[in-house]
Design a protein around this motif. Structure first.
Motif, PDB file in Angstrom:
ATOM      1  N   PRO A   1       0.801  -1.231   0.000  1.00  9.81           N
ATOM      2  CA  PRO A   1       0.000   0.000   0.000  1.00  9.81           C
ATOM      3  C   PRO A   1       0.834   1.283   0.000  1.00  9.81           C
ATOM      4  O   PRO A   1       0.420   2.292  -0.572  1.00  9.81           O
ATOM      5  CB  PRO A   1      -0.828  -0.123   1.277  1.00  9.81           C
ATOM      6  N   ALA A   2       2.006   1.233   0.617  1.00 13.39           N
ATOM      7  CA  ALA A   2       2.852   2.430   0.672  1.00 13.39           C
ATOM      8  C   ALA A   2       3.278   2.903  -0.710  1.00 13.39           C
ATOM      9  O   ALA A   2       3.577   4.092  -0.903  1.00 13.39           O
ATOM     10  CB  ALA A   2       4.091   2.148   1.531  1.00 13.39           C
TER      11      ALA A   2
ATOM     12  N   TRP B   1      -0.282   4.623  -2.217  1.00 12.95           N
ATOM     13  CA  TRP B   1      -0.832   5.804  -1.571  1.00 12.95           C
ATOM     14  C   TRP B   1      -0.381   7.140  -2.178  1.00 12.95           C
ATOM     15  O   TRP B   1      -1.211   8.028  -2.390  1.00 12.95           O
ATOM     16  CB  TRP B   1      -0.494   5.754  -0.077  1.00 12.95           C
TER      17      TRP B   1
ATOM     18  N   LEU C   1      -2.451   8.170  -5.105  1.00 15.05           N
ATOM     19  CA  LEU C   1      -3.831   8.528  -4.778  1.00 15.05           C
ATOM     20  C   LEU C   1      -3.943   9.962  -4.294  1.00 15.05           C
ATOM     21  O   LEU C   1      -4.806  10.717  -4.742  1.00 15.05           O
ATOM     22  CB  LEU C   1      -4.379   7.587  -3.696  1.00 15.05           C
ATOM     23  N   VAL C   2      -3.098  10.329  -3.327  1.00 11.56           N
ATOM     24  CA  VAL C   2      -3.271  11.637  -2.692  1.00 11.56           C
ATOM     25  C   VAL C   2      -2.934  12.794  -3.619  1.00 11.56           C
ATOM     26  O   VAL C   2      -3.333  13.940  -3.352  1.00 11.56           O
ATOM     27  CB  VAL C   2      -2.462  11.744  -1.384  1.00 11.56           C
TER      28      VAL C   2
ATOM     29  N   GLN D   1       1.442  16.026  -1.747  1.00 12.42           N
ATOM     30  CA  GLN D   1       1.413  14.879  -0.845  1.00 12.42           C
ATOM     31  C   GLN D   1       0.831  15.202   0.534  1.00 12.42           C
ATOM     32  O   GLN D   1       0.770  14.335   1.401  1.00 12.42           O
ATOM     33  CB  GLN D   1       2.825  14.305  -0.684  1.00 12.42           C
TER      34      GLN D   1
ATOM     35  N   PRO E   1      -4.259   6.995   6.076  1.00 12.63           N
ATOM     36  CA  PRO E   1      -3.087   6.766   5.226  1.00 12.63           C
ATOM     37  C   PRO E   1      -2.797   5.301   4.959  1.00 12.63           C
ATOM     38  O   PRO E   1      -2.781   4.465   5.866  1.00 12.63           O
ATOM     39  CB  PRO E   1      -1.951   7.430   6.015  1.00 12.63           C
ATOM     40  N   GLU E   2      -2.606   5.024   3.660  1.00 13.87           N
ATOM     41  CA  GLU E   2      -2.282   3.688   3.152  1.00 13.87           C
ATOM     42  C   GLU E   2      -3.399   2.671   3.384  1.00 13.87           C
ATOM     43  O   GLU E   2      -3.192   1.474   3.223  1.00 13.87           O
ATOM     44  CB  GLU E   2      -0.961   3.178   3.747  1.00 13.87           C
ATOM     45  N   GLN E   3      -4.619   3.166   3.735  1.00 14.19           N
ATOM     46  CA  GLN E   3      -5.752   2.276   3.941  1.00 14.19           C
ATOM     47  C   GLN E   3      -7.005   2.716   3.188  1.00 14.19           C
ATOM     48  O   GLN E   3      -7.612   1.907   2.490  1.00 14.19           O
ATOM     49  CB  GLN E   3      -6.087   2.164   5.425  1.00 14.19           C
TER      50      GLN E   3
ATOM     51  N   LEU F   1      -9.238   6.293   1.355  1.00 16.92           N
ATOM     52  CA  LEU F   1      -9.394   7.696   0.984  1.00 16.92           C
ATOM     53  C   LEU F   1     -10.766   7.852   0.351  1.00 16.92           C
ATOM     54  O   LEU F   1     -11.100   7.121  -0.591  1.00 16.92           O
ATOM     55  CB  LEU F   1      -8.300   8.115  -0.010  1.00 16.92           C
TER      56      LEU F   1
ATOM     57  N   LEU G   1      -7.387   0.251   0.256  1.00 14.95           N
ATOM     58  CA  LEU G   1      -6.153  -0.495   0.030  1.00 14.95           C
ATOM     59  C   LEU G   1      -6.080  -1.621   1.048  1.00 14.95           C
ATOM     60  O   LEU G   1      -6.062  -1.372   2.258  1.00 14.95           O
ATOM     61  CB  LEU G   1      -4.931   0.417   0.180  1.00 14.95           C
TER      62      LEU G   1
ATOM     63  N   THR H   1      -1.282  -5.752  -2.963  1.00 17.27           N
ATOM     64  CA  THR H   1      -2.357  -4.893  -2.468  1.00 17.27           C
ATOM     65  C   THR H   1      -3.586  -5.072  -3.340  1.00 17.27           C
ATOM     66  O   THR H   1      -3.490  -5.025  -4.576  1.00 17.27           O
ATOM     67  CB  THR H   1      -1.944  -3.403  -2.510  1.00 17.27           C
TER      68      THR H   1
END
Length: 213
Positions: A68-69, A72, A75-76, A110, A134-136, A138, A153, A160
């Motif tokens: 996921p890292a 992410w 996405l942001v 970011q 974060p990393e889960q 949004l 995620l 992932t």
């Protein structure tokens, strides 16, 4: 001539009717759940409660060979005038959405946070960040409340599962509008979202395999 026009109109209506029935019975579920398992399509996601009575729910997913890292950051930074949407920019920009899909991480975008507003071009809806883990997860919601777009995620070993869910309500749509949504907007959304999911997948995998993490 009037008879010919009436006959053409009947044929046209019959063709549209057959197309609507065929799509609804044979293709619609595949279109609205592309890439997602049956369990993922039915699973509750963060953001569902923001529009519980949505007329349309589309859940699509892809497996990314990266943690996921690595997903992410892409996405942001999404959005008009930001990192784009990783789909067909030329189509997005036909509607003046100012989308230019980035191929690198953009540090200036970011720092997304709850409450931030992201416009979709100059005339499109404005999306507010409602949920951010974060990393889960949004989740965005349009200011009129009729569209919720959620990303989830889920790590699976070194991979992932990247899930995208759109919940949409069109309370003002009449019969013609609903037909257009059914036969044009729904298949069109699959074309664009599939490209987005695969675009993020390619970028995240490249990032992870390059040893960025």
């Amino acid at each position: 001539m009037d008879g010919a026009l009436k006959s053409s109109a009947r044929i046209g209506l019959l063709t549209v009717g057959i197309a609507a029935v065929t799509y609804s019975l044979l293709l619609r579920r595949w279109c609205l759940t592309w890439g997602a398992t049956a369990e993922e399509a039915e699973r509750a996601l963060l953001g569902d409660g923001l529009l519980p009575d949505a007329g349309l729910v589309a859940t699509r997913a892809v497996t990314i060979d990266a943690p996921p890292a690595a997903v992410w950051p892409w996405l942001v930074q999404m959005g008009s005038g930001r990192g784009g949407a990783y789909t067909y920019d030329w189509i997005e920009n036909l509607f003046s959405l100012d989308m230019h899909s980035a191929d690198v991480i953009l540090p200036q975008f970011q720092n997304l946070k709850i409450g931030d507003i992201l416009p979709l071009g100059t005339t499109g809806p404005r999306m507010r960040v409602e949920v951010m883990e974060p990393e889960q997860a949004l989740v965005f919601r349009s200011e009129d409340g009729n569209w919720v777009w959620a990303f989830s995620l889920r790590p699976e070993g070194e991979e992932t599962r990247f899930i995208s869910r759109n919940r949409i309500s069109t309370p003002e749509a009449g019969p013609l509008g609903r037909l257009v949504n059914l036969l044009i907007m729904e298949p069109g959304s699959l074309i664009m979202e599939r490209k987005m999911l695969l675009g993020i997948k390619e970028r995240a995998e490249r990032l992870a395999h390059a040893g960025w993490l």
